[in-house]
Enzyme design. Structure first.
Site, PDB file in Angstrom:
ATOM      1  N   CYS A   1       0.850  -1.187   0.000  1.00 55.50           N
ATOM      2  CA  CYS A   1       0.000   0.000   0.000  1.00 55.50           C
ATOM      3  C   CYS A   1       0.894   1.248   0.000  1.00 55.50           C
ATOM      4  O   CYS A   1       2.065   1.198   0.319  1.00 55.50           O
ATOM      5  CB  CYS A   1      -0.868   0.023   1.251  1.00 55.50           C
ATOM      6  SG  CYS A   1      -1.869  -1.450   1.422  1.00 55.50           S
TER       7      CYS A   1
ATOM      8  N   ARG B   1       4.131   0.767  -6.630  1.00 54.00           N
ATOM      9  CA  ARG B   1       4.051  -0.230  -5.558  1.00 54.00           C
ATOM     10  C   ARG B   1       2.950  -1.262  -5.832  1.00 54.00           C
ATOM     11  O   ARG B   1       2.860  -2.280  -5.149  1.00 54.00           O
ATOM     12  CB  ARG B   1       3.792   0.472  -4.221  1.00 54.00           C
ATOM     13  CG  ARG B   1       4.828   1.518  -3.871  1.00 54.00           C
ATOM     14  CD  ARG B   1       4.335   2.490  -2.813  1.00 54.00           C
ATOM     15  NE  ARG B   1       4.243   1.866  -1.525  1.00 54.00           N
ATOM     16  CZ  ARG B   1       5.246   1.796  -0.638  1.00 54.00           C
ATOM     17  NH1 ARG B   1       6.418   2.296  -0.951  1.00 54.00           N
ATOM     18  NH2 ARG B   1       5.094   1.233   0.533  1.00 54.00           N
TER      19      ARG B   1
ATOM     20  N   TRP C   1      -3.167  -2.351  -1.551  1.00 52.58           N
ATOM     21  CA  TRP C   1      -2.836  -3.677  -2.093  1.00 52.58           C
ATOM     22  C   TRP C   1      -3.485  -4.662  -1.127  1.00 52.58           C
ATOM     23  O   TRP C   1      -2.995  -4.844   0.005  1.00 52.58           O
ATOM     24  CB  TRP C   1      -1.313  -3.841  -2.123  1.00 52.58           C
ATOM     25  CG  TRP C   1      -0.826  -5.195  -2.482  1.00 52.58           C
ATOM     26  CD1 TRP C   1      -0.833  -6.322  -1.694  1.00 52.58           C
ATOM     27  CD2 TRP C   1      -0.249  -5.621  -3.716  1.00 52.58           C
ATOM     28  NE1 TRP C   1      -0.289  -7.380  -2.353  1.00 52.58           N
ATOM     29  CE2 TRP C   1       0.068  -6.986  -3.596  1.00 52.58           C
ATOM     30  CE3 TRP C   1       0.029  -4.990  -4.923  1.00 52.58           C
ATOM     31  CZ2 TRP C   1       0.668  -7.711  -4.631  1.00 52.58           C
ATOM     32  CZ3 TRP C   1       0.628  -5.719  -5.942  1.00 52.58           C
ATOM     33  CH2 TRP C   1       0.929  -7.047  -5.803  1.00 52.58           C
TER      34      TRP C   1
ATOM     35  N   ASN D   1      -0.522   1.254   5.869  1.00 46.55           N
ATOM     36  CA  ASN D   1       0.225   0.279   5.065  1.00 46.55           C
ATOM     37  C   ASN D   1       0.790  -0.735   6.047  1.00 46.55           C
ATOM     38  O   ASN D   1       1.474  -0.362   6.988  1.00 46.55           O
ATOM     39  CB  ASN D   1       1.367   0.964   4.303  1.00 46.55           C
ATOM     40  CG  ASN D   1       2.210  -0.049   3.541  1.00 46.55           C
ATOM     41  OD1 ASN D   1       1.739  -1.157   3.242  1.00 46.55           O
ATOM     42  ND2 ASN D   1       3.448   0.301   3.255  1.00 46.55           N
ATOM     43  N   GLY D   2       0.457  -2.014   5.859  1.00 50.17           N
ATOM     44  CA  GLY D   2       1.009  -3.036   6.760  1.00 50.17           C
ATOM     45  C   GLY D   2      -0.069  -4.013   7.182  1.00 50.17           C
ATOM     46  O   GLY D   2      -1.071  -4.200   6.487  1.00 50.17           O
TER      47      GLY D   2
ATOM     48  N   GLU E   1      20.507 -20.931  -7.941  1.00 54.62           N
ATOM     49  CA  GLU E   1      20.009 -19.543  -7.958  1.00 54.62           C
ATOM     50  C   GLU E   1      21.173 -18.562  -7.901  1.00 54.62           C
ATOM     51  O   GLU E   1      21.195 -17.560  -8.625  1.00 54.62           O
ATOM     52  CB  GLU E   1      19.038 -19.324  -6.798  1.00 54.62           C
ATOM     53  CG  GLU E   1      18.524 -17.908  -6.644  1.00 54.62           C
ATOM     54  CD  GLU E   1      17.778 -17.371  -7.869  1.00 54.62           C
ATOM     55  OE1 GLU E   1      17.443 -18.168  -8.771  1.00 54.62           O
ATOM     56  OE2 GLU E   1      17.573 -16.150  -7.941  1.00 54.62           O
TER      57      GLU E   1
ATOM     58  N   LYS F   1      21.957 -15.747 -10.782  1.00 56.54           N
ATOM     59  CA  LYS F   1      22.069 -14.314 -10.494  1.00 56.54           C
ATOM     60  C   LYS F   1      23.359 -13.747 -11.079  1.00 56.54           C
ATOM     61  O   LYS F   1      23.372 -12.697 -11.710  1.00 56.54           O
ATOM     62  CB  LYS F   1      22.030 -14.077  -8.969  1.00 56.54           C
ATOM     63  CG  LYS F   1      20.698 -14.289  -8.315  1.00 56.54           C
ATOM     64  CD  LYS F   1      19.729 -13.159  -8.520  1.00 56.54           C
ATOM     65  CE  LYS F   1      18.781 -13.249  -9.644  1.00 56.54           C
ATOM     66  NZ  LYS F   1      17.924 -14.391  -9.856  1.00 56.54           N
TER      67      LYS F   1
ATOM     68  N   GLU G   1      23.287 -13.722 -15.012  1.00 53.89           N
ATOM     69  CA  GLU G   1      22.367 -12.831 -15.728  1.00 53.89           C
ATOM     70  C   GLU G   1      22.684 -11.357 -15.539  1.00 53.89           C
ATOM     71  O   GLU G   1      22.237 -10.552 -16.345  1.00 53.89           O
ATOM     72  CB  GLU G   1      20.910 -13.140 -15.380  1.00 53.89           C
ATOM     73  CG  GLU G   1      20.485 -12.930 -13.983  1.00 53.89           C
ATOM     74  CD  GLU G   1      18.983 -13.259 -13.827  1.00 53.89           C
ATOM     75  OE1 GLU G   1      18.596 -13.552 -12.700  1.00 53.89           O
ATOM     76  OE2 GLU G   1      18.219 -13.198 -14.797  1.00 53.89           O
TER      77      GLU G   1
ATOM     78  N   HIS H   1      31.832 -36.488 -10.088  1.00 54.56           N
ATOM     79  CA  HIS H   1      31.436 -37.283 -11.272  1.00 54.56           C
ATOM     80  C   HIS H   1      31.697 -36.501 -12.553  1.00 54.56           C
ATOM     81  O   HIS H   1      30.895 -36.515 -13.474  1.00 54.56           O
ATOM     82  CB  HIS H   1      29.955 -37.662 -11.143  1.00 54.56           C
ATOM     83  CG  HIS H   1      29.675 -38.483  -9.940  1.00 54.56           C
ATOM     84  ND1 HIS H   1      30.071 -39.800  -9.804  1.00 54.56           N
ATOM     85  CD2 HIS H   1      29.096 -38.152  -8.750  1.00 54.56           C
ATOM     86  CE1 HIS H   1      29.716 -40.258  -8.624  1.00 54.56           C
ATOM     87  NE2 HIS H   1      29.121 -39.290  -7.956  1.00 54.56           N
TER      88      HIS H   1
ATOM     89  N   LYS I   1      11.936  -8.905 -18.268  1.00 54.93           N
ATOM     90  CA  LYS I   1      11.432  -9.192 -16.913  1.00 54.93           C
ATOM     91  C   LYS I   1      10.427 -10.340 -16.966  1.00 54.93           C
ATOM     92  O   LYS I   1      10.378 -11.149 -16.068  1.00 54.93           O
ATOM     93  CB  LYS I   1      10.784  -7.948 -16.300  1.00 54.93           C
ATOM     94  CG  LYS I   1      10.310  -8.145 -14.872  1.00 54.93           C
ATOM     95  CD  LYS I   1      11.429  -8.567 -13.947  1.00 54.93           C
ATOM     96  CE  LYS I   1      10.953  -8.977 -12.586  1.00 54.93           C
ATOM     97  NZ  LYS I   1      12.003  -9.634 -11.765  1.00 54.93           N
TER      98      LYS I   1
HETATM   99  C1  AGP Z   1      15.237 -14.535 -12.715  1.00 55.18           C
HETATM  100  O1  AGP Z   1      16.220 -13.670 -12.188  1.00 55.18           O
HETATM  101  C2  AGP Z   1      15.064 -14.353 -14.212  1.00 55.18           C
HETATM  102  N1  AGP Z   1      14.724 -13.010 -14.509  1.00 55.18           N
HETATM  103  C3  AGP Z   1      14.165 -15.397 -14.845  1.00 55.18           C
HETATM  104  O2  AGP Z   1      14.798 -16.644 -14.670  1.00 55.18           O
HETATM  105  C4  AGP Z   1      12.734 -15.531 -14.266  1.00 55.18           C
HETATM  106  O3  AGP Z   1      12.788 -16.082 -12.986  1.00 55.18           O
HETATM  107  C5  AGP Z   1      11.931 -16.477 -15.181  1.00 55.18           C
HETATM  108  O4  AGP Z   1      11.850 -15.884 -16.461  1.00 55.18           O
HETATM  109  C6  AGP Z   1      10.517 -16.757 -14.651  1.00 55.18           C
HETATM  110  O5  AGP Z   1       9.780 -15.563 -14.609  1.00 55.18           O
HETATM  111  P1  AGP Z   1       8.360 -15.578 -13.806  1.00 55.18           P
HETATM  112  O6  AGP Z   1       8.690 -15.877 -12.391  1.00 55.18           O
HETATM  113  O7  AGP Z   1       7.791 -14.215 -14.018  1.00 55.18           O
HETATM  114  O8  AGP Z   1       7.508 -16.659 -14.410  1.00 55.18           O
END
Ligand code: AGP
Length: 614
Positions: A2, A28, A76, A102-103, A489, A493, A496, A512, A609
């Protein structure tokens, strides 16, 4: 999340400024909005589900355009569906006061019962409304607004940023308070102001005060005074903000990604706290589909997701199988949709997605549903396609994630998996009330541990380690058990946003084949925390060191840190929650490596994104 705004002016109208402030907070995310304006002897409220443009239609008659004081809100929804009645501002019905929040008020049910018994009439489903009646009750007893707010907040458990406005001797008074979510205030000779984000104030001033937890602020033209919850005066520095709007939308951080890493403790609270039933040792998801009968009938769960979301799902596999005793399969959505999967009857497909629009995840979810699997989802965007096509949804409350590299959404997804595992375990009798309470207490305690971890000290430590390896041609990230997906993960990070090769691997798999890659000085990040496989990971560290690898240990296993060349310590916690702490140094490592290499942190090359195409 919010957004709240408030203003009380000496002579000028404030409505336009409030609407402008709410527009600056739109990033937000929200589903409804409203304003309360003080004009003459009574408060006038206009609120509406939907976008700000809908609210502006309600204001088009100009009746409130001249008001010198008011508060505003973008909501929200957490408690109570998005609706006009649940939209803020809320009042106690006296016509003399209004409040925005907000909260989350965690003990709102007991307060609501107490206030209703005392004659309070509730008009919404929100937790916020209890605050209006608490404050209104104190005002009716003749207390000033600041004192009324102070006494009311002493009854409240939860976390909140609030702005309250009331008429006192015909004059509008503005008081705000913070315990958790951010709040910024300012006062010029002409106007007193508050907002969830400095962005909402920049139209009037660049000299602001960042309110701290436990502060109660009285605002008026030319007046800004702060006390603590016991009424003792508090001094806070006035800071000059020279950010441009783009910078301000990052809350003063240089990049959205860094801001979003720092938001993770709040994300935990927003995603988990109002779903925890501590007495019952259980979890209450809003919406259908998580009742005992449905969950007891489940034989298998098929996770489909992409990228970071799949890493969260892989952690979910360990959590659900260990805490609930239900078999979980995890597939990259892009693989699942073409492999002609053989699916068990009486199963559910669990789609995990931040955006809710990823093409592969949607296609995989639709395929599973066509094969008879019940569609469930964990998603961060209400109203997204994944959400609309699910029978049951666990919404994560991470707020909009702007940085392309996912951080806070990942943490929220893992939290959602943990809550789901507890609900599933309790529904199937695998977890007792006591076990449920302990698991949920652990999660509640984790917020403070996350806050204690995401500090300048950790950032400096990680930055120093990252600086040592700027020339490295490649990295390994190793983990076992519930921290194996964390290794994946961490590698993702780094890849990318730094464009450096990094490979996440199951630590036990190194011997292996991949161990052949290790050269003297090659950086190997090893994630290890106390638990069932900690000693095995220590052996893996020895194997890597014997070949000259440079080991960077991340986690809470002291023995691993002693073996390593560099150690990044995180607070100890339960094995099942350790991914939520261990991932933070890896997020920061990728951030600082990319920064040092001059990469575009928030918009890395070649990436989107949300990948809405195949
Ligand atoms: C994560 O840092 C990437 N941007 C990418 O792997 C992302 O997680 C993936 O495209 C899935 O996106 P989503 O969670 O919106 O489905």
């Amino acid at each position: 999340m919010c957004g709240i705004v408030g203003a009380v002016s000496r002579s000028g109208a404030v409505l336009e400024g409030l609407i402008d402030g709410l527009r600056k907070l739109e990033y937000r995310g929200y589903d409804s909005c409203g304003v309360a304006m003080f004009e003459g002897e009574a408060v006038q409220i206009r609120r509406k589900v939907g976008r700000l443009s809908e609210l502006e239609k309600l204001l088009a008659d100009g009746a409130l355009a001249g008001a010198r004081a008011g508060i505003g809100h973008t909501r929200w929804a957490t408690h109570g569906k998005p609706s006009d009645e649940n939209a803020h501002p809320h009042t106690d019905g006296s016509g003399r006061m209004a409040l925005v929040h907000n909260g989350i008020i965690e003990n709102y049910l007991e307060l609501r019962e107490e206030l209703s018994a005392g004659g309070a009439v509730f008009r919404s489903e929100t937790d916020t409304e209890v605050l209006t009646h608490l404050v209104g009750r104190e005002l009716a007893r003749g207390r000033g607004l600041a004192e009324a707010v102070r006494l009311s907040l002493k009854r409240v458990q939860g976390y909140y940023a609030i702005a309250v406005m009331a008429l006192e001797n015909g004059q509008p008074r503005l008081v705000c308070a913070r315990q958790g979510p951010p709040l910024v205030v300012a006062a010029t000779n002409e106007i007193g102001l508050c907002g969830s984000d400095v962005l909402a104030l920049l139209k009037y001033t660049r000299d602001v005060v960042f309110v701290e937890d436990g502060d109660i602020v009285e605002l008026a033209p030319g007046r800004l005074s702060i006390t603590d919850f016991d009424g003792r005066p508090v001094t806070r520095a006035v800071r000059h903000v020279d950010w441009d709007e783009e910078a301000a939308s990052k809350g003063g951080y240089p990049h959205h990604m860094l801001k979003e890493i720092h938001e993770q403790p709040d994300v935990l609270a927003r995603t988990a706290f109002d779903r925890i039933l501590q007495v019952e040792g259980d979890v209450d998801f809003e919406g259908p589909g998580f009742d005992d009968a449905r969950l007891c009938a489940l034989e298998r769960i098929q996770v489909v997701a992409c990228g970071t979301a799949l890493h969260a799902g892989m952690i979910g596999k360990y959590l659900i199988e260990n805490l609930a005793g239900v078999a979980v399969d995890c597939d990259y959505a892009s693989e699942f949709r073409y492999r002609e999967p053989v699916l068990a009857p009486r199963s559910a497909v669990l789609a995990i997605s931040q955006s809710g629009e990823t093409a592969d995840t949607l296609a995989a979810m639709r395929l599973a549903r066509e094969r008879g699997l019940a569609p469930l989802s964990i998603c961060n965007v209400q109203g997204s396609t994944v959400v609309r096509e699910s029978e049951a949804v666990i919404l994560t409350h991470a707020g909009p994630e702007i940085g392309v590299a996912s951080t806070k959404a990942f943490v929220a997804q893992v939290i959602a998996c943990y809550l789901f595992a507890v609900r599933l375990g309790r529904a199937r009798g695998k977890l007792s009330v006591e076990q449920g309470r302990e698991l949920l207490d652990e999660l509640r305690r984790l917020r403070a541990r996350l806050e204690g971890l995401i500090t300048e000290k950790t950032v400096d430590q990680v930055r120093a380690v990252a600086a040592k390896h700027l020339k490295a041609k490649g990295f390994f990230f190793l983990g076992r058990g519930v921290n194996f997906p964390v290794a994946l993960e961490g590698a993702l990070k780094l890849k990318e946003i730094s464009y450096v090769h990094a490979e996440g691997y199951a630590a036990g798999e190194m011997k292996h084949g991949p161990i052949a890659l290790i050269e003297p000085g090659m950086p190997i990040v090893v994630i290890n925390s106390p638990g069932r496989v900690a000693d095995k990971v220590r052996s893996n560290i020895e194997q890597v060191k014997a070949r000259g690898g440079h080991v960077i240990s991340v986690g809470a296993d002291e023995a691993s840190h002693k073996l390593a060349d560099d150690a990044i310590r995180v607070p100890a916690c339960s094995e099942w929650l350790s991914p939520l702490l261990n991932v933070v140094p890896l997020q920061l490592f990728a951030y600082h490596h990319a920064l040092a290499r001059g990469c575009d942190i928030d918009k890395p090359r070649n990436l989107a994104k949300s990948v809405t195409v195949e």
